[in-house]
Design a protein around this motif. Structure first.
Motif, PDB file in Angstrom:
ATOM      1  N   PRO A  57       0.803  -1.227   0.000  1.00  0.00           N
ATOM      2  CA  PRO A  57       0.000   0.000   0.000  1.00  0.00           C
ATOM      3  C   PRO A  57       0.830   1.269   0.000  1.00  0.00           C
ATOM      4  O   PRO A  57       0.323   2.340  -0.347  1.00  0.00           O
ATOM      5  CB  PRO A  57      -0.840  -0.120   1.276  1.00  0.00           C
ATOM      6  N   ASP A  58       2.106   1.179   0.391  1.00  0.00           N
ATOM      7  CA  ASP A  58       2.985   2.346   0.448  1.00  0.00           C
ATOM      8  C   ASP A  58       3.818   2.532  -0.819  1.00  0.00           C
ATOM      9  O   ASP A  58       4.650   3.450  -0.874  1.00  0.00           O
ATOM     10  CB  ASP A  58       3.915   2.246   1.658  1.00  0.00           C
TER      11      ASP A  58
ATOM     12  N   ARG B 176      -1.932   1.749  -3.015  1.00  0.00           N
ATOM     13  CA  ARG B 176      -3.227   2.397  -2.835  1.00  0.00           C
ATOM     14  C   ARG B 176      -3.123   3.786  -2.197  1.00  0.00           C
ATOM     15  O   ARG B 176      -3.936   4.665  -2.504  1.00  0.00           O
ATOM     16  CB  ARG B 176      -4.176   1.512  -2.046  1.00  0.00           C
ATOM     17  N   LYS B 177      -2.157   4.006  -1.301  1.00  0.00           N
ATOM     18  CA  LYS B 177      -2.061   5.315  -0.656  1.00  0.00           C
ATOM     19  C   LYS B 177      -1.680   6.391  -1.670  1.00  0.00           C
ATOM     20  O   LYS B 177      -2.282   7.474  -1.705  1.00  0.00           O
ATOM     21  CB  LYS B 177      -1.059   5.260   0.492  1.00  0.00           C
ATOM     22  N   ALA B 178      -0.675   6.108  -2.480  1.00  0.00           N
ATOM     23  CA  ALA B 178      -0.292   7.060  -3.516  1.00  0.00           C
ATOM     24  C   ALA B 178      -1.398   7.201  -4.559  1.00  0.00           C
ATOM     25  O   ALA B 178      -1.596   8.293  -5.124  1.00  0.00           O
ATOM     26  CB  ALA B 178       1.012   6.617  -4.174  1.00  0.00           C
TER      27      ALA B 178
ATOM     28  N   ILE C  90      -4.684   7.010  -4.037  1.00  0.00           N
ATOM     29  CA  ILE C  90      -5.705   7.899  -3.485  1.00  0.00           C
ATOM     30  C   ILE C  90      -5.263   9.351  -3.616  1.00  0.00           C
ATOM     31  O   ILE C  90      -6.032  10.232  -4.050  1.00  0.00           O
ATOM     32  CB  ILE C  90      -6.000   7.540  -2.019  1.00  0.00           C
ATOM     33  N   GLU C  91      -4.018   9.621  -3.249  1.00  0.00           N
ATOM     34  CA  GLU C  91      -3.496  10.987  -3.335  1.00  0.00           C
ATOM     35  C   GLU C  91      -3.521  11.491  -4.781  1.00  0.00           C
ATOM     36  O   GLU C  91      -3.910  12.643  -5.048  1.00  0.00           O
ATOM     37  CB  GLU C  91      -2.071  11.012  -2.789  1.00  0.00           C
TER      38      GLU C  91
ATOM     39  N   HIS D  67     -10.799   0.334   0.146  1.00  0.00           N
ATOM     40  CA  HIS D  67      -9.956   1.441   0.585  1.00  0.00           C
ATOM     41  C   HIS D  67     -10.013   2.660  -0.350  1.00  0.00           C
ATOM     42  O   HIS D  67     -10.199   3.781   0.135  1.00  0.00           O
ATOM     43  CB  HIS D  67      -8.509   0.962   0.710  1.00  0.00           C
ATOM     44  N   VAL D  68      -9.825   2.459  -1.642  1.00  0.00           N
ATOM     45  CA  VAL D  68      -9.651   3.598  -2.545  1.00  0.00           C
ATOM     46  C   VAL D  68     -10.968   4.312  -2.819  1.00  0.00           C
ATOM     47  O   VAL D  68     -11.074   5.537  -2.656  1.00  0.00           O
ATOM     48  CB  VAL D  68      -8.993   3.141  -3.864  1.00  0.00           C
TER      49      VAL D  68
ATOM     50  N   ALA E  37     -12.392   6.268   0.066  1.00  0.00           N
ATOM     51  CA  ALA E  37     -11.611   7.475   0.319  1.00  0.00           C
ATOM     52  C   ALA E  37     -11.990   8.602  -0.627  1.00  0.00           C
ATOM     53  O   ALA E  37     -12.005   9.791  -0.251  1.00  0.00           O
ATOM     54  CB  ALA E  37     -10.119   7.170   0.206  1.00  0.00           C
TER      55      ALA E  37
END
Length: 317
Positions: A255-256, A270-272, A274-275, A309-310, A313
């Motif tokens: 995810p990172d 997924r974190k990047a 979403i951003e 998650h995505v 968000a």
């Protein structure tokens, strides 16, 4: 362009002011090492995508397998497949990315699109392209150099047949309509949403005034700003078409993981993701269509993570 006071839900679910939705391009599976998908469990995966909160499923128009291109898409005829998807889903918008319009007769395209619109109870978007495989044009005995003009005239024919009762019109490349024939069914919501896919050999000025949305493969920040500004300027006092982009997509299991691009494939955690999606939403992008062909993970796994998650968000932000 659509009258925004009477926007079909099929359209607003995908292209909504101030929001960004995410869709999936068929076939809904990962097949990185083959030009041909299996279509295994595609009914269940379509329903999974709908339940996960994706805004759309897009079917592709690839008449032939071209070994130099290396992708046969979902193999099935797009209108036949869209009708099938209408029966196995309930809410998700179904669209085409895109029907290769210069290779098709627009009266038939209008009939097929209106039929899918009725079968889906108005959750259909007709995406139209000029295609990306020149080798197909000789097989249809169609002049490749005439594709831009043929595209424009065919769009006009589809508009006339779907929006006018007993139309009277003469066309250069297609038929003559003498006011004694009427096409049915008419659009469920009064107007069939039409989307350009790719540049379609058209100037920005034409796109801004003749289609309701535009999906391209351009996702660079600077280019997005330039496109949106150009569409707004060309539309004048009218509403410019909504803009979105498509991309080959590989969701990293970490995810990172940062954003990476390998030619035309986006690999990202997924974190990047979403951003990145929220940033593009703020720029004015309204839809992103993901093609899972190069995914190293099964489509079901990607859809599950996106739905958990995505997509939530994006809704919450």
């Amino acid at each position: 362009m659509l009258d925004t006071t009477a926007m079909p839900q099929s359209f607003s679910r995908v292209f909504c002011e101030g929001r960004l939705s995410v869709g999936l391009i068929t076939p809904l599976e990962a097949y990185p090492d083959s030009p041909f998908p299996t279509l295994k469990d595609h009914q269940q995966v379509s329903k999974q995508a709908e339940d996960a909160g994706f805004g759309s499923i897009w079917v592709r128009d690839v008449p032939f397998y071209d070994p130099n291109f290396g992708d046969a898409a979902q193999m099935l005829d797009p209108f036949v497949y869209a009708g099938y998807l209408a029966a196995v889903t309930e809410r998700i918008t179904i669209g085409t990315t895109g029907i290769v319009l210069p290779l098709r007769e627009p009266v038939s395209v209008a009939k097929q699109a209106l039929s899918v619109d009725r079968l889906t109870e108005g959750r259909f978007i007709l995406g139209l392209s000029t295609g990306d495989r020149p080798v197909e044009y000789p097989a249809f005995n169609i002049d490749f150099e005439d594709r831009g003009e043929r595209y424009r005239e065919a769009v006009e024919v589809i508009r006339i047949l779907s929006e006018t009762r007993f139309p009277k019109a003469e066309t250069l490349r297609f038929g003559t309509f003498s006011g004694n024939l009427d096409m049915h069914p008419k659009p469920v919501h009064g107007r069939l949403p039409i989307m350009a896919v790719g540049r379609a050999r058209q100037p920005i000025e034409w796109l801004a005034k003749n289609v309701d949305a535009w999906i391209w493969a351009v996702d660079d920040d600077t280019a997005i700003r330039e496109i949106l500004t150009a569409l707004k300027d060309a539309a004048g006092e009218g509403m410019p078409p909504a803009y979105g982009y498509s991309t080959f997509f590989d969701l990293d299991p970490n995810p990172d993981a940062p954003y990476q691009r390998f030619y035309n494939v986006v690999r990202i955690g997924r974190k990047a993701l979403i951003e990145r999606l929220l940033h593009h939403r703020d720029l004015g992008v309204r839809h992103v269509a993901l093609n899972l062909k190069p995914s190293q993970r099964a489509a079901q796994s990607v859809i599950d993570e996106m739905g958990s998650h995505v997509l939530p968000a994006l809704e919450a932000a």
